[in-house]
Design an enzyme around this catalytic site. Structure first.
Site: not given
Length: 525
Positions: A123, A235, A283, A342, A377
Site C-alpha cells: 500500500e 484518505h 496518503r 479518515h 499514518r
C-alpha cells in the site's frame, strides 16, 4: 443532570469502546484476572466500529518474507514526516507478528497466496509487500468478527455513554455514565479509552457514526494533554456520490497497490511529477495532489481507474459492492473519488503501553498518541497499533487495579458544556479545516466555536455534540499554532515544512474549561 447517581456499579477495569483496541485491551485485562466492563454507546452489543470498515489490512513483518522490522520502521518514520518517536515505532512494529499470530489463535483467517502462506500486498508509503489481508478487502470485518467471538464472555454494556472520567489526587476512581434509565457511576481504579477517532467533525467521512472525538474530550476534561490533533488524515480515495454526507465508503489503497491509477476528468495522471512513488505515495501527498487538481479544474471529483486489475470483483468484493450500490461498475468504469476525513494521527498522549499521565487512565487505538504515527499514518499501521497497544494497555490496567485496590467514585457537580448545531460545526470544519487550511478559515472556526451555546449533557446526542465541539476547538488551536505544512497538515500560506517546528505540540484545556491552550512545542517522544 442530577447531583446524585441513579445507579452504581463497580469493576476493576472499565474499557470505553469495542473496536480492535478496546476488545484487545478488554481481553488482555480479562485474561489477567480483572473484572472488566466494556462500555458501548451503541444499542447493540456487537457494534459496527471503525475496525469493521478497515479494508486494507494489517502491516506486519513476516519472518519468511523479504522484509525487516528496520524497513517497516523506516517507512513509518518517512510517512510521519519527522514527528514519530523512533523508539515507539520500533517497539510496536517489532511486536506486530506476535500480536497477529495471537489474533489467528483466536480464530482470524487471513487470505493465503498458497496453502499455509499468507498473501501480502503493498500500500501507499510501503517499500515492501507486507500487508496481510482477509476477505480481499474485508480485513477489518474479520478482525472485528474474531474479537467479537473471543469477547463473548466479557461484560459488554450496550447503550452506555461515558460522560466523564472521575478521579482524585491519587488517580482514576471511575466513570460517569448515561444509560437509558439515567446517569450513574461505575467505580473502578483503571479506565481504558478506546473510543476511536473524530471523523464526524466533517460532513463526509469514512468513519462510522460513533467517531465523534469522545475520548479526546474525556481526556481533556480530566486535565490530560493531547497532541498532534492538527494532523487529520484525509484518505485520498473516498467514494464520491453527489450530495452524499455522513459515513461514506472508502476505496482501499490496496487497489493502487495492485496497479490502479489516479486520473482527473481529462484522463491525466494526478500524481505524475508530484512524488517519486507516484500513486503509491503516502496518503497526505496523494490527498493534497487530488485536492489541488480539483481546485485547479473545478471538477467535483477525480477518478481511480482499476479496470486493468484482473479479477477485481473477487479481490475487492467490499469495494465492488459499495460502488455498485452507488450505480458504478468498477470493472467497466473508473471509480469517482474525493479525499475524505479518515484517521486522526494524534490523540491522548500515552507511552507504548497505553499509560497516560493520570494514574489508572490508559488509552489505545486511534484515540491515543503513542508516537507511532507522527504527522501522518502509514497505511495499515492502524490495526497493528490497536492490537499491540490495546493488549499492553489491558495488561497494565489489570496490574494497576490489583496494586491500587477498590476505588469509590464521587458524583461530580452538575455541568454545562458548549456545542453549536452539529451540522453547522461539520460544515464549518469541512470548509475551513479540510485538506488545506489557512489562518482566515481557522479564525472563522474559532469564532464559531467560542460562540457556541451551553447545554446540559445527559444522553448520547448531547455527549457526542459537546465532544465534537471540544475536539474541533483543539484541532483549530493546534492548526493555527503550526505555521507550516507537514505530513497531513497543509497551511496554504505556509506551503513548506519549517525545521524549527519539527516537534509535537501539547494541547490542554484550561481548568475553567473556557479555552484550550497550545503549550510550547515539545520534543518528539
Amino acid at each position: 443532570m442530577t447531583t446524585r447517581p441513579v445507579w452504581r456499579d463497580s469493576a476493576d477495569v472499565v474499557v470505553i469502546g469495542m473496536g480492535v483496541a478496546g476488545l484487545a485491551a478488554a481481553l488482555a485485562a480479562h485474561r489477567a484476572g480483572a473484572a472488566v466492563v466494556v462500555l458501548n454507546k451503541a444499542a447493540q452489543t456487537r457494534g459496527v466500529t471503525a475496525t469493521h470498515y478497515a479494508q486494507g489490512g494489517i502491516a506486519v513483518v513476516l519472518p519468511d518474507n523479504d522484509d525487516s522490522v528496520d524497513a517497516h520502521v523506516s517507512d513509518t518514520l518517512t510517512a510521519g514526516a519527522g514527528l514519530c518517536d523512533p523508539d515507539a515505532v520500533y517497539s510496536i512494529v517489532a511486536d506486530g507478528y506476535r500480536a497477529v499470530t495471537e489474533l489467528v489463535g483466536n480464530g482470524a483467517r487471513f487470505d493465503e497466496a498458497v496453502p499455509g502462506t499468507w498473501d501480502v500486498t503493498r500500500e501507499g508509503g510501503h517499500s515492501r509487500r507486507r500487508v496481510v489481508h482477509a476477505g480481499g478487502d474485508a480485513t477489518g470485518a474479520e478482525v472485528q468478527r474474531t474479537l467479537d467471538g473471543a469477547a463473548c464472555t466479557l461484560d459488554i454494556r450496550s447503550s452506555h455513554v461515558a460522560l466523564q472520567v472521575l478521579h482524585d489526587e491519587a488517580g482514576v476512581t471511575g466513570v460517569l455514565v448515561a444509560r437509558p434509565d439515567g446517569v450513574g457511576i461505575i467505580s473502578a481504579p483503571s479506565v481504558i479509552l478506546a473510543t476511536g477517532g473524530l471523523g464526524h467533525l466533517c460532513s463526509a467521512t469514512t468513519n462510522p457514526n460513533g467517531s465523534t472525538g469522545d475520548g479526546i474530550a474525556l481526556a481533556l476534561w480530566a486535565g490530560l494533554a493531547v497532541s498532534d490533533l492538527e494532523f487529520i488524515q484525509f484518505h485520498p480515495t473516498m467514494l464520491f456520490v453527489p450530495g452524499a454526507q455522513g459515513r461514506r465508503p472508502l476505496i482501499t489503497e490496496a487497489i493502487r497497490g495492485e496497479g490502479a491509477i489516479l486520473l482527473d476528468s481529462q484522463g491525466n495522471s494526478i500524481t505524475a511529477g508530484v512524488h517519486p512513488m507516484g500513486d503509491l505515495a503516502p496518503r497526505d501527498v496523494v490527498a493534497a495532489a487530488i485536492d489541488a487538481r480539483l481546485k485547479a479544474t473545478g471538477d467535483p471529483c477525480a477518478y481511480l481507474d482499476a479496470r486493468g486489475i484482473e479479477g477485481f470483483a473477487a479481490r475487492f468484493p467490499t469495494v465492488t459492492a459499495a460502488c455498485r450500490a452507488a450505480g458504478i461498475d468498477p470493472v467497466r468504469q473508473a471509480i469517482p473519488i474525493v479525499p475524505g476525513a479518515h484517521y486522526s494521527c494524534g490523540g491522548v498522549v500515552t507511552d507504548v503501553y497505553g499509560q497516560t499521565e493520570l494514574p489508572g487512565l490508559y488509552a489505545a487505538g486511534e484515540v491515543a498518541r503513542t508516537g507511532m504515527h507522527g504527522a501522518n499514518r502509514l497505511a495499515s499501521n492502524s490495526l497493528l497499533e490497536g492490537l499491540v497497544v490495546g493488549g499492553r494497555a489491558g495488561q497494565g490496567a489489570a496490574a494497576h487495579a490489583v496494586a491500587t485496590g477498590c476505588r469509590r467514585a464521587k458524583m461530580p457537580e452538575p455541568f454545562l458544556r458548549a456545542a453549536p448545531r452539529r451540522s453547522d460545526l461539520q460544515h464549518a470544519m469541512s470548509r475551513d479545516a479540510s485538506v488545506v487550511r489557512d489562518a482566515d478559515g481557522l479564525h472563522r472556526l474559532a469564532d464559531l466555536l467560542s460562540a457556541a451555546p451551553a447545554r446540559s449533557v445527559a444522553c448520547r446526542q448531547d455527549a457526542e455534540d459537546v465532544a465534537l465541539t471540544l475536539a474541533a476547538r483543539t484541532v483549530t488551536a493546534a492548526a493555527l499554532a503550526r505555521t507550516e505544512s507537514r505530513g497531513c497538515h497543509h497551511r496554504a500560506e505556509y506551503p513548506s515544512a519549517d525545521t524549527e517546528q519539527g516537534r509535537s505540540a501539547l494541547v490542554r484545556l484550561d481548568p475553567d474549561g473556557s479555552s484550550v491552550r497550545v503549550e510550547t512545542l515539545a520534543a518528539v517522544g
